[in-house]
Scaffold this motif. Structure first.
Motif, PDB file in Angstrom:
ATOM      1  N   ARG A 251     -26.120  48.216 -10.993  1.00 34.45           N
ATOM      2  CA  ARG A 251     -26.115  48.269 -12.454  1.00 34.45           C
ATOM      3  C   ARG A 251     -24.799  48.887 -12.935  1.00 34.45           C
ATOM      4  NH1 ARG A 251     -30.822  50.201 -16.287  1.00 34.45           N
ATOM      5  NH2 ARG A 251     -32.035  50.145 -14.367  1.00 34.45           N
ATOM      6  N   VAL A 252     -24.177  48.295 -13.953  1.00 37.19           N
ATOM      7  CA  VAL A 252     -22.924  48.814 -14.514  1.00 37.19           C
ATOM      8  C   VAL A 252     -23.259  49.747 -15.662  1.00 37.19           C
ATOM      9  CG1 VAL A 252     -20.699  48.238 -15.557  1.00 37.19           C
ATOM     10  CG2 VAL A 252     -21.751  46.672 -13.896  1.00 37.19           C
ATOM     11  N   ASP A 253     -22.693  50.960 -15.622  1.00 39.16           N
ATOM     12  CA  ASP A 253     -22.935  51.907 -16.709  1.00 39.16           C
ATOM     13  C   ASP A 253     -21.626  52.620 -17.045  1.00 39.16           C
ATOM     14  OD1 ASP A 253     -22.555  53.857 -14.728  1.00 39.16           O
ATOM     15  OD2 ASP A 253     -24.704  54.054 -14.354  1.00 39.16           O
ATOM     16  N   GLY A 254     -21.731  53.677 -17.837  1.00 37.86           N
ATOM     17  CA  GLY A 254     -20.542  54.393 -18.270  1.00 37.86           C
ATOM     18  C   GLY A 254     -19.766  55.037 -17.141  1.00 37.86           C
ATOM     19  N   GLU A 255     -20.425  55.308 -16.026  1.00 35.61           N
ATOM     20  CA  GLU A 255     -19.761  56.001 -14.924  1.00 35.61           C
ATOM     21  C   GLU A 255     -18.968  55.058 -14.021  1.00 35.61           C
ATOM     22  OE1 GLU A 255     -22.448  58.367 -12.701  1.00 35.61           O
ATOM     23  OE2 GLU A 255     -22.729  59.878 -14.275  1.00 35.61           O
ATOM     24  N   ASN A 256     -19.495  53.864 -13.801  1.00 36.37           N
ATOM     25  CA  ASN A 256     -18.824  52.984 -12.822  1.00 36.37           C
ATOM     26  C   ASN A 256     -18.141  51.769 -13.451  1.00 36.37           C
ATOM     27  OD1 ASN A 256     -20.921  51.286 -13.492  1.00 36.37           O
ATOM     28  ND2 ASN A 256     -21.992  51.468 -11.533  1.00 36.37           N
ATOM     29  N   ALA A 257     -18.232  51.630 -14.770  1.00 32.12           N
ATOM     30  CA  ALA A 257     -17.674  50.438 -15.426  1.00 32.12           C
ATOM     31  C   ALA A 257     -16.178  50.305 -15.168  1.00 32.12           C
ATOM     32  CB  ALA A 257     -17.958  50.491 -16.930  1.00 32.12           C
ATOM     33  N   LYS A 258     -15.447  51.397 -15.315  1.00 29.06           N
ATOM     34  CA  LYS A 258     -14.000  51.331 -15.134  1.00 29.06           C
ATOM     35  C   LYS A 258     -13.641  50.970 -13.698  1.00 29.06           C
ATOM     36  CE  LYS A 258      -9.749  53.967 -15.921  1.00 29.06           C
ATOM     37  NZ  LYS A 258      -9.187  55.263 -16.410  1.00 29.06           N
ATOM     38  N   ILE A 292     -18.964  39.396  -8.482  1.00 31.28           N
ATOM     39  CA  ILE A 292     -19.319  38.739  -9.745  1.00 31.28           C
ATOM     40  C   ILE A 292     -20.137  39.721 -10.590  1.00 31.28           C
ATOM     41  CG2 ILE A 292     -20.742  36.910 -10.786  1.00 31.28           C
ATOM     42  CD1 ILE A 292     -20.062  35.121  -8.453  1.00 31.28           C
ATOM     43  N   VAL A 293     -19.866  39.725 -11.860  1.00 28.66           N
ATOM     44  CA  VAL A 293     -20.667  40.518 -12.799  1.00 28.66           C
ATOM     45  C   VAL A 293     -21.432  39.556 -13.707  1.00 28.66           C
ATOM     46  CG1 VAL A 293     -20.580  42.033 -14.830  1.00 28.66           C
ATOM     47  CG2 VAL A 293     -19.245  42.597 -12.804  1.00 28.66           C
ATOM     48  N   PHE A 294     -22.733  39.787 -13.844  1.00 27.17           N
ATOM     49  CA  PHE A 294     -23.514  38.970 -14.779  1.00 27.17           C
ATOM     50  C   PHE A 294     -24.283  39.892 -15.732  1.00 27.17           C
ATOM     51  CE2 PHE A 294     -25.933  39.354 -10.816  1.00 27.17           C
ATOM     52  CZ  PHE A 294     -27.164  39.844 -11.244  1.00 27.17           C
ATOM     53  N   ALA A 295     -24.532  39.371 -16.899  1.00 28.41           N
ATOM     54  CA  ALA A 295     -25.240  40.142 -17.920  1.00 28.41           C
ATOM     55  C   ALA A 295     -26.699  39.736 -17.957  1.00 28.41           C
ATOM     56  CB  ALA A 295     -24.608  39.917 -19.295  1.00 28.41           C
ATOM     57  N   LEU A 296     -27.556  40.732 -18.041  1.00 33.56           N
ATOM     58  CA  LEU A 296     -28.985  40.498 -18.209  1.00 33.56           C
ATOM     59  C   LEU A 296     -29.385  40.864 -19.635  1.00 33.56           C
ATOM     60  CD1 LEU A 296     -30.545  41.942 -14.918  1.00 33.56           C
ATOM     61  CD2 LEU A 296     -29.995  39.565 -15.466  1.00 33.56           C
ATOM     62  N   ARG A 297     -30.181  40.010 -20.243  1.00 35.02           N
ATOM     63  CA  ARG A 297     -30.694  40.261 -21.587  1.00 35.02           C
ATOM     64  C   ARG A 297     -32.203  40.098 -21.550  1.00 35.02           C
ATOM     65  NH1 ARG A 297     -32.378  41.302 -26.172  1.00 35.02           N
ATOM     66  NH2 ARG A 297     -31.215  40.918 -28.102  1.00 35.02           N
ATOM     67  N   VAL A 305     -30.282  35.805 -17.420  1.00 29.14           N
ATOM     68  CA  VAL A 305     -28.823  35.906 -17.309  1.00 29.14           C
ATOM     69  C   VAL A 305     -28.200  35.205 -18.511  1.00 29.14           C
ATOM     70  CG1 VAL A 305     -26.790  35.244 -15.963  1.00 29.14           C
ATOM     71  CG2 VAL A 305     -28.866  36.029 -14.792  1.00 29.14           C
ATOM     72  N   THR A 306     -27.312  35.898 -19.223  1.00 30.14           N
ATOM     73  CA  THR A 306     -26.667  35.308 -20.400  1.00 30.14           C
ATOM     74  C   THR A 306     -25.151  35.225 -20.274  1.00 30.14           C
ATOM     75  OG1 THR A 306     -26.576  37.483 -21.448  1.00 30.14           O
ATOM     76  CG2 THR A 306     -28.491  36.107 -21.942  1.00 30.14           C
ATOM     77  N   GLU A 307     -24.575  35.855 -19.259  1.00 28.61           N
ATOM     78  CA  GLU A 307     -23.127  35.802 -19.049  1.00 28.61           C
ATOM     79  C   GLU A 307     -22.851  35.865 -17.547  1.00 28.61           C
ATOM     80  OE1 GLU A 307     -21.015  38.929 -21.257  1.00 28.61           O
ATOM     81  OE2 GLU A 307     -22.901  39.290 -22.326  1.00 28.61           O
ATOM     82  N   VAL A 308     -21.793  35.230 -17.152  1.00 31.07           N
ATOM     83  CA  VAL A 308     -21.297  35.362 -15.780  1.00 31.07           C
ATOM     84  C   VAL A 308     -19.792  35.607 -15.864  1.00 31.07           C
ATOM     85  CG1 VAL A 308     -20.853  34.196 -13.598  1.00 31.07           C
ATOM     86  CG2 VAL A 308     -23.082  33.950 -14.708  1.00 31.07           C
ATOM     87  N   HIS A 309     -19.322  36.693 -15.231  1.00 30.67           N
ATOM     88  CA  HIS A 309     -17.902  37.069 -15.280  1.00 30.67           C
ATOM     89  C   HIS A 309     -17.331  37.048 -13.862  1.00 30.67           C
ATOM     90  CE1 HIS A 309     -18.272  38.369 -19.462  1.00 30.67           C
ATOM     91  NE2 HIS A 309     -19.428  38.928 -19.098  1.00 30.67           N
ATOM     92  N   LEU A 310     -16.229  36.322 -13.703  1.00 32.68           N
ATOM     93  CA  LEU A 310     -15.544  36.234 -12.420  1.00 32.68           C
ATOM     94  C   LEU A 310     -14.310  37.132 -12.420  1.00 32.68           C
ATOM     95  CD1 LEU A 310     -15.668  32.371 -11.850  1.00 32.68           C
ATOM     96  CD2 LEU A 310     -17.340  34.111 -11.173  1.00 32.68           C
ATOM     97  N   PRO A 311     -13.758  37.425 -11.229  1.00 34.61           N
ATOM     98  CA  PRO A 311     -12.539  38.246 -11.167  1.00 34.61           C
ATOM     99  C   PRO A 311     -11.408  37.652 -12.005  1.00 34.61           C
ATOM    100  CG  PRO A 311     -13.515  38.048  -8.991  1.00 34.61           C
ATOM    101  CD  PRO A 311     -14.278  37.114  -9.886  1.00 34.61           C
TER     102      PRO A 311
END
Length: 366
Positions: A251-258, A292-297, A305-311
């Protein structure tokens, strides 16, 4: 009533100065009095501002039509039989001999400590509504701990106006009933927004104390809420995700997002990721082996899944989305894979500016 003191006798403003009476209910009532007792309006315009506040407090409860006010002020029951014009004349003649404190005591039966001092800070400002004086009096007369704190904070604020006082009267969160906070609230709405932010911070951080919130607000800057941001940085998302037990999905949050953003060569804006990740309805998930990062809604039918982000911010292809779908569907997560048009209709992708897979698949709300 207390004896005569220096706490707001009518007197005269220095140098025969004149302070206009604000338009509204105060001017209307003063005009009524002046019609019966000529010269009262002129005297009020030259009266000291503390006395004016005491007089307006009395007027706010209808003192010129209420014989009980004059009975309490004089101790004589004769006023109970007085005509309407005699009551007005009696108020005009008696009020100019009374102090602000005496006027308040006759109007509200008491003048609690600090009440007159707060009214003094209003100077020549008249509140928009007569009920303001009674509402404020109830606060200063109350034994409720929140009202006592509210009253103490108002006494400690240097510059007051009706808006700041109304904000203090509207607040219920004791962490924001501080002199610093009341100084910064320029409307009831800004106070209620801050209160809602404090409530969200408490919901996400059960360990936060009133002092923590007060201190964070005091460290903030007017017009911006870094205090809220600081409190949120201490928070962790509490809502469960179907991916939580999967060792390869973080899970991506404020601590590991950067850190994840740097690894992918993307810009994961902490300020945007953090509040959304705490909302309970949205989250970014990093599929570590595939980078890969994907967004869950969350929808009414479940997580999707509503988004898929590649490098390096590369646009996802249908095969990329299908890869994510194959990984998350066993977890009960919906992941629609965009269909390709028929070969003889692919030319439409270049018409009128064209389109790409993301245009017809991305449900991101921004």
């Amino acid at each position: 009533m207390q004896g005569n003191t220096d706490d707001g006798f009518m007197g005269r403003l220095p140098g025969d100065a004149i302070f206009p009476i604000p338009r509204g209910w105060v001017l209307d009532l003063t005009d009524r009095i002046d019609a019966v007792a000529a010269g009262f309006m002129r005297r009020m315009c030259r009266a000291r501002l503390a006395w004016r506040q005491g007089c307006w407090a009395a007027l706010s409860i209808g003192a010129i039509d209420d014989p009980d006010f004059l009975v309490r002020a004089t101790g004589s029951a004769d006023w109970l039989d007085a005509s309407a014009s005699d009551l007005i004349l009696g108020f005009a003649e008696l009020s100019i001999t009374m102090s602000a404190r005496q006027l308040i005591e006759a109007a509200f039966h008491s003048c609690p400590p600090g009440y007159l001092g707060v009214l003094r800070k209003l100077h020549g400002e008249a509140p928009a509504y007569p009920a303001f004086y009674a509402h404020l009096h109830r606060v200063f007369s109350s034994n409720d701990p929140r009202d006592r704190l509210r009253a103490r904070s108002l006494q400690q604020v240097g510059g007051l106006n009706e808006t700041k006082i109304e904000a203090a009267l509207a607040l219920q969160d004791v962490a924001l009933l501080t002199p610093v906070a009341l100084t910064r609230f320029h409307s009831v709405q800004t106070a209620l927004v801050a209160e809602a932010q404090a409530a969200a911070a408490r919901r996400l951080n059960v360990h936060l104390t009133d002092d923590d919130i007060s201190a964070a607000f005091a460290a903030g800057r007017e017009g911006f809420q870094p205090w809220f941001y600081r409190l949120l940085r201490q928070s962790k998302p509490e809502h469960a995700l179907p991916t939580d037990s999967e060792p390869d999905l973080d899970r991506v949050d404020g601590e590991n997002a950067k850190q994840i953003g740097m690894a992918m060569g993307n810009c994961l804006d902490v300020e945007r990721v953090m509040p959304r990740s705490l909302s309970g309805i949205w989250s970014l998930v990093h599929w570590r082996p595939e980078n890969i990062v994907f967004a869950l809604r969350r929808f009414d039918i479940g997580w999707a899944v509503t988004e898929v982000h590649l490098p390096r911010n590369a646009g996802p292809s249908a095969s990329d989305v299908r890869k994510v779908a194959d990984r998350v569907r066993p977890l009960g997560i919906l992941c629609p894979v965009p269909a390709d048009p028929e070969p003889n209709l692919r030319v439409l992708s270049d018409a009128f500016g064209g389109w790409k897979i993301g245009d017809v698949w991305d449900f991101d709300e921004g």
